[in-house]
Design a protein around this motif. Structure first.
Motif, PDB file in Angstrom:
ATOM      1  N   MET A 179       0.833  -1.200   0.000  1.00 27.25           N
ATOM      2  CA  MET A 179       0.000   0.000   0.000  1.00 27.25           C
ATOM      3  C   MET A 179       0.867   1.249   0.000  1.00 27.25           C
ATOM      4  SD  MET A 179      -2.768   1.398   2.848  1.00 27.25           S
ATOM      5  CE  MET A 179      -3.966   0.099   2.633  1.00 27.25           C
ATOM      6  N   ILE A 180       0.399   2.301  -0.653  1.00 27.52           N
ATOM      7  CA  ILE A 180       1.001   3.640  -0.567  1.00 27.52           C
ATOM      8  C   ILE A 180      -0.131   4.599  -0.248  1.00 27.52           C
ATOM      9  CG2 ILE A 180       2.312   5.442  -1.723  1.00 27.52           C
ATOM     10  CD1 ILE A 180       2.306   2.100  -3.354  1.00 27.52           C
ATOM     11  N   ARG A 181       0.016   5.351   0.846  1.00 27.67           N
ATOM     12  CA  ARG A 181      -1.069   6.259   1.269  1.00 27.67           C
ATOM     13  C   ARG A 181      -0.553   7.678   1.423  1.00 27.67           C
ATOM     14  NH1 ARG A 181      -3.163   8.424   5.912  1.00 27.67           N
ATOM     15  NH2 ARG A 181      -1.849   7.243   7.353  1.00 27.67           N
ATOM     16  N   TYR A 182      -1.307   8.628   0.883  1.00 32.16           N
ATOM     17  CA  TYR A 182      -1.039  10.050   1.082  1.00 32.16           C
ATOM     18  C   TYR A 182      -2.311  10.669   1.656  1.00 32.16           C
ATOM     19  CZ  TYR A 182       0.963  14.667   0.351  1.00 32.16           C
ATOM     20  OH  TYR A 182       1.488  15.921   0.557  1.00 32.16           O
ATOM     21  N   CYS A 183      -2.365  10.760   2.987  1.00 33.22           N
ATOM     22  CA  CYS A 183      -3.565  11.150   3.723  1.00 33.22           C
ATOM     23  C   CYS A 183      -4.715  10.209   3.344  1.00 33.22           C
ATOM     24  CB  CYS A 183      -3.897  12.614   3.506  1.00 33.22           C
ATOM     25  SG  CYS A 183      -5.001  13.270   4.786  1.00 33.22           S
ATOM     26  N   ASP A 184      -5.826  10.712   2.791  1.00 35.07           N
ATOM     27  CA  ASP A 184      -6.945   9.820   2.470  1.00 35.07           C
ATOM     28  C   ASP A 184      -6.877   9.294   1.041  1.00 35.07           C
ATOM     29  OD1 ASP A 184      -7.445  12.463   1.558  1.00 35.07           O
ATOM     30  OD2 ASP A 184      -9.553  11.989   1.266  1.00 35.07           O
ATOM     31  N   ASP A 185      -5.812   9.612   0.329  1.00 32.89           N
ATOM     32  CA  ASP A 185      -5.628   9.168  -1.049  1.00 32.89           C
ATOM     33  C   ASP A 185      -4.645   7.993  -1.040  1.00 32.89           C
ATOM     34  OD1 ASP A 185      -5.730   8.988  -3.759  1.00 32.89           O
ATOM     35  OD2 ASP A 185      -4.740  10.898  -4.176  1.00 32.89           O
ATOM     36  N   PHE A 186      -5.099   6.792  -1.377  1.00 33.63           N
ATOM     37  CA  PHE A 186      -4.198   5.646  -1.313  1.00 33.63           C
ATOM     38  C   PHE A 186      -4.504   4.631  -2.401  1.00 33.63           C
ATOM     39  CE2 PHE A 186      -7.812   4.503   1.289  1.00 33.63           C
ATOM     40  CZ  PHE A 186      -7.997   3.141   1.098  1.00 33.63           C
ATOM     41  N   ILE A 187      -3.484   3.831  -2.720  1.00 35.07           N
ATOM     42  CA  ILE A 187      -3.614   2.753  -3.702  1.00 35.07           C
ATOM     43  C   ILE A 187      -2.935   1.508  -3.135  1.00 35.07           C
ATOM     44  CG2 ILE A 187      -3.751   4.224  -5.749  1.00 35.07           C
ATOM     45  CD1 ILE A 187      -0.803   3.687  -6.181  1.00 35.07           C
ATOM     46  N   VAL A 188      -3.321   0.353  -3.673  1.00 38.44           N
ATOM     47  CA  VAL A 188      -2.754  -0.920  -3.235  1.00 38.44           C
ATOM     48  C   VAL A 188      -2.286  -1.689  -4.469  1.00 38.44           C
ATOM     49  CG1 VAL A 188      -3.200  -3.095  -2.043  1.00 38.44           C
ATOM     50  CG2 VAL A 188      -4.260  -0.992  -1.218  1.00 38.44           C
ATOM     51  N   CYS A 189      -1.021  -2.091  -4.465  1.00 34.39           N
ATOM     52  CA  CYS A 189      -0.446  -2.869  -5.564  1.00 34.39           C
ATOM     53  C   CYS A 189      -0.535  -4.351  -5.230  1.00 34.39           C
ATOM     54  CB  CYS A 189       1.009  -2.471  -5.794  1.00 34.39           C
ATOM     55  SG  CYS A 189       1.234  -0.730  -6.212  1.00 34.39           S
ATOM     56  N   CYS A 190      -1.125  -5.146  -6.121  1.00 36.57           N
ATOM     57  CA  CYS A 190      -1.375  -6.565  -5.844  1.00 36.57           C
ATOM     58  C   CYS A 190      -0.775  -7.455  -6.934  1.00 36.57           C
ATOM     59  CB  CYS A 190      -2.867  -6.842  -5.755  1.00 36.57           C
ATOM     60  SG  CYS A 190      -3.766  -5.812  -4.588  1.00 36.57           S
ATOM     61  N   GLU A 191      -0.330  -8.615  -6.506  1.00 39.87           N
ATOM     62  CA  GLU A 191       0.097  -9.643  -7.446  1.00 39.87           C
ATOM     63  C   GLU A 191      -1.073 -10.545  -7.818  1.00 39.87           C
ATOM     64  OE1 GLU A 191       3.367 -13.296  -7.727  1.00 39.87           O
ATOM     65  OE2 GLU A 191       3.217 -12.084  -5.894  1.00 39.87           O
ATOM     66  N   SER A 192      -1.958 -10.795  -6.846  1.00 40.21           N
ATOM     67  CA  SER A 192      -3.078 -11.717  -7.031  1.00 40.21           C
ATOM     68  C   SER A 192      -4.395 -10.959  -7.219  1.00 40.21           C
ATOM     69  CB  SER A 192      -3.184 -12.642  -5.821  1.00 40.21           C
ATOM     70  OG  SER A 192      -4.435 -13.274  -5.750  1.00 40.21           O
ATOM     71  N   LYS A 193      -5.193 -11.396  -8.207  1.00 37.36           N
ATOM     72  CA  LYS A 193      -6.500 -10.797  -8.435  1.00 37.36           C
ATOM     73  C   LYS A 193      -7.438 -11.066  -7.269  1.00 37.36           C
ATOM     74  CE  LYS A 193     -10.299 -10.549 -11.780  1.00 37.36           C
ATOM     75  NZ  LYS A 193     -10.852 -11.064 -13.058  1.00 37.36           N
ATOM     76  N   LYS A 194      -7.324 -12.254  -6.673  1.00 33.77           N
ATOM     77  CA  LYS A 194      -8.178 -12.604  -5.538  1.00 33.77           C
ATOM     78  C   LYS A 194      -7.899 -11.685  -4.354  1.00 33.77           C
ATOM     79  CE  LYS A 194     -11.050 -15.428  -3.388  1.00 33.77           C
ATOM     80  NZ  LYS A 194     -12.309 -14.809  -3.103  1.00 33.77           N
ATOM     81  N   ASP A 195      -6.617 -11.355  -4.126  1.00 36.85           N
ATOM     82  CA  ASP A 195      -6.258 -10.422  -3.045  1.00 36.85           C
ATOM     83  C   ASP A 195      -6.873  -9.053  -3.300  1.00 36.85           C
ATOM     84  OD1 ASP A 195      -4.815 -12.184  -1.495  1.00 36.85           O
ATOM     85  OD2 ASP A 195      -2.888 -11.693  -2.413  1.00 36.85           O
ATOM     86  N   ALA A 196      -6.829  -8.601  -4.552  1.00 37.29           N
ATOM     87  CA  ALA A 196      -7.382  -7.288  -4.901  1.00 37.29           C
ATOM     88  C   ALA A 196      -8.882  -7.247  -4.650  1.00 37.29           C
ATOM     89  CB  ALA A 196      -7.074  -6.956  -6.350  1.00 37.29           C
ATOM     90  N   GLU A 197      -9.581  -8.302  -5.064  1.00 38.57           N
ATOM     91  CA  GLU A 197     -11.032  -8.353  -4.862  1.00 38.57           C
ATOM     92  C   GLU A 197     -11.388  -8.467  -3.386  1.00 38.57           C
ATOM     93  OE1 GLU A 197     -12.129 -10.528  -9.134  1.00 38.57           O
ATOM     94  OE2 GLU A 197     -11.895 -11.728  -7.290  1.00 38.57           O
TER      95      GLU A 197
END
Length: 437
Positions: free
Chosen positions: A248-266
């Motif tokens: 995860m990378i978070r900048y206050c309330d703006d964040f994204i998550v980098c995933c290898e697995s589609k199941k993890d993302a869902e």
């Protein structure tokens, strides 16, 4: 002992003893510390509902601070409601509400912010970058670049929390603060700021939830809230049970998550919705998505075995899958279209307003500073094309408004070019190297 030294001692204690609760903090907000904080207030900002600006408040600073501290000691000090103004969002009809506190309230908030930073900075996770000392959005983007280039990222979860600042639960925020603070006087101050209310168009409305954007203390309170609600949950629970690599990378309330697995993302989106719902927050389904992104999707597309990788926006940049001069995978970053348009609209509005107010040689210095600010922020690896596009459009606007200062034409394009030779504007260049080799 000076205020700065006391804050360092608090930070050291918080770092060494993670379970310690601070029981005596309110006394640090005194005349000496407030006088020190006054120098950090920006004098150009709009005043609050009392109409008293920073400079006017400072005319009798010693007397004002003495009276303020006395009211705080007797618990008679109550923050005034924030003045709410609406600011248009770039490219949208809707507007964002901004709360403007009074100069006196800003002063108290500055010192409270320093105390909270000294305590909670020791616990904040490494992937949190927003509104923290010695951290910036460029560091967040560089970390994103490193993760995508060096780890097996196949998907990016782009998350948006719906009206985050407006929906922060006062009850849960105070519970978060009580993890490290047991001083009732300091917590009372926080509670009073949260309950101060909003003044808009002569109408007062009470604050039951939320912390107004624009307040000095709001960003640190938001970071503390998300530290306990999101960061710790992700780091200690979700990440440990994930099937593959996830970051995860978070900048206050703006964040994204980098995933290898589609199941993890869902699974992340589903479990995140449940987690945030417990703390009065909601995921914006319209603005939250799973994006195919990374080296493997890019390679697969190049071999004709899949769709083209998608793009996503984060911190003012559009991030895309590109290739280097040698044909290798490269994560690209360019100025987000909305941000480019907004920058040119703001420049056009300013030029229209300033062209007859000051002499050309005087507003030319301010223009240089505005361009430097744009190039410093968006001057990242691979974004030179967008920087030059902004420069080209900016020069056309400058030429246009120079010739609108009177009914008589002031300059031809040739004369304008000669003027630029003698009075050059900043040139676009790369200030931040994001390339991971």
């Amino acid at each position: 002992m000076r205020t700065n030294s006391k804050l360092k001692l608090i930070a050291e204690k918080a770092r060494k003893d993670k379970g310690f609760k601070f029981s005596s903090l309110a006394h640090l907000i005194n005349e000496e510390s407030l006088s020190w904080c006054y120098g950090e207030l920006k004098t150009c900002k709009a005043p609050g509902i009392d109409g008293v600006g920073v400079l006017k408040y400072g005319e009798n600073l010693d007397e004002n601070l003495k009276d303020l501290v006395e009211r705080m000691k007797t618990k008679k000090y109550r923050p005034q409601p924030v003045k709410r103004v609406l600011i248009p969002k770039p490219g949208k009809k809707e507007k964002r509400g901004l709360g403007i506190p009074t100069a006196e309230d800003k002063l108290v908030q500055v010192m409270m912010k320093k105390i909270l930073e000294a305590i909670f900075e020791q616990d904040f996770v490494d992937f949190s970058y927003g509104f923290r000392p010695k951290r910036s959005c460029h560091q967040a983007v560089k970390r994103l670049n490193t993760i995508v280039m060096k780890t097996p990222v196949n998907l990016v979860v782009d998350v948006d929390i719906e009206k985050f600042f407006d929906n922060i639960s006062h009850y849960w925020l105070l519970r978060c603060l009580e993890e490290k603070i047991s001083d009732p006087n300091f917590l009372l101050l926080v509670r009073r700021f949260l309950k101060a209310g909003i003044w808009e168009d002569g109408i007062f409305s009470q604050s039951k939830v939320g912390t107004p954007q624009g307040g000095v203390i709001s960003p640190i309170l938001a970071n503390i809230y998300l530290h306990y609600v999101l960061d710790i949950w992700f780091e200690r629970k979700f990440k440990l049970k994930s099937r593959a690599r996830i970051e995860m990378i978070r900048y206050c309330d703006d964040f994204i998550v980098c995933c290898e697995s589609k199941k993890d993302a869902e699974d992340f989106i589903v479990e995140l919705e449940d987690r945030l719902a417990k703390f009065n927050l909601n995921v914006s389904k319209a603005k939250t998505s799973i994006v195919r992104f990374g080296r493997a999707p890019w390679s697969s597309h190049n071999k004709g075995n899949g769709d083209r990788p998608q793009t996503f926006n984060f911190l003012g940049f559009t991030h895309y899958c590109g290739k280097s001069k040698r044909g290798y995978f490269l994560m690209g970053h360019k100025t987000q279209k909305e941000k480019l348009r907004k920058g040119l609209i703001e420049l056009n509005t300013w030029l229209k307003k300033i062209r007859n107010s000051l002499l050309l040689k005087d507003w030319w210095k301010i223009l240089r500073a505005k361009l430097v600010g744009h190039y410093n922020y968006f001057g990242v690896s691979g974004n030179i094309k967008c920087l030059r596009q902004f420069e080209y459009e900016a020069n056309k606007l400058i030429y246009k408004w120079i010739n609108r200062r009177s009914q008589k034409r002031s300059m031809t394009w040739e004369t304008f070019s000669n003027y630029l030779d003698w009075n050059p504007l900043p040139q676009p260049r790369i200030h931040h190297d994001f390339y991971t080799r």
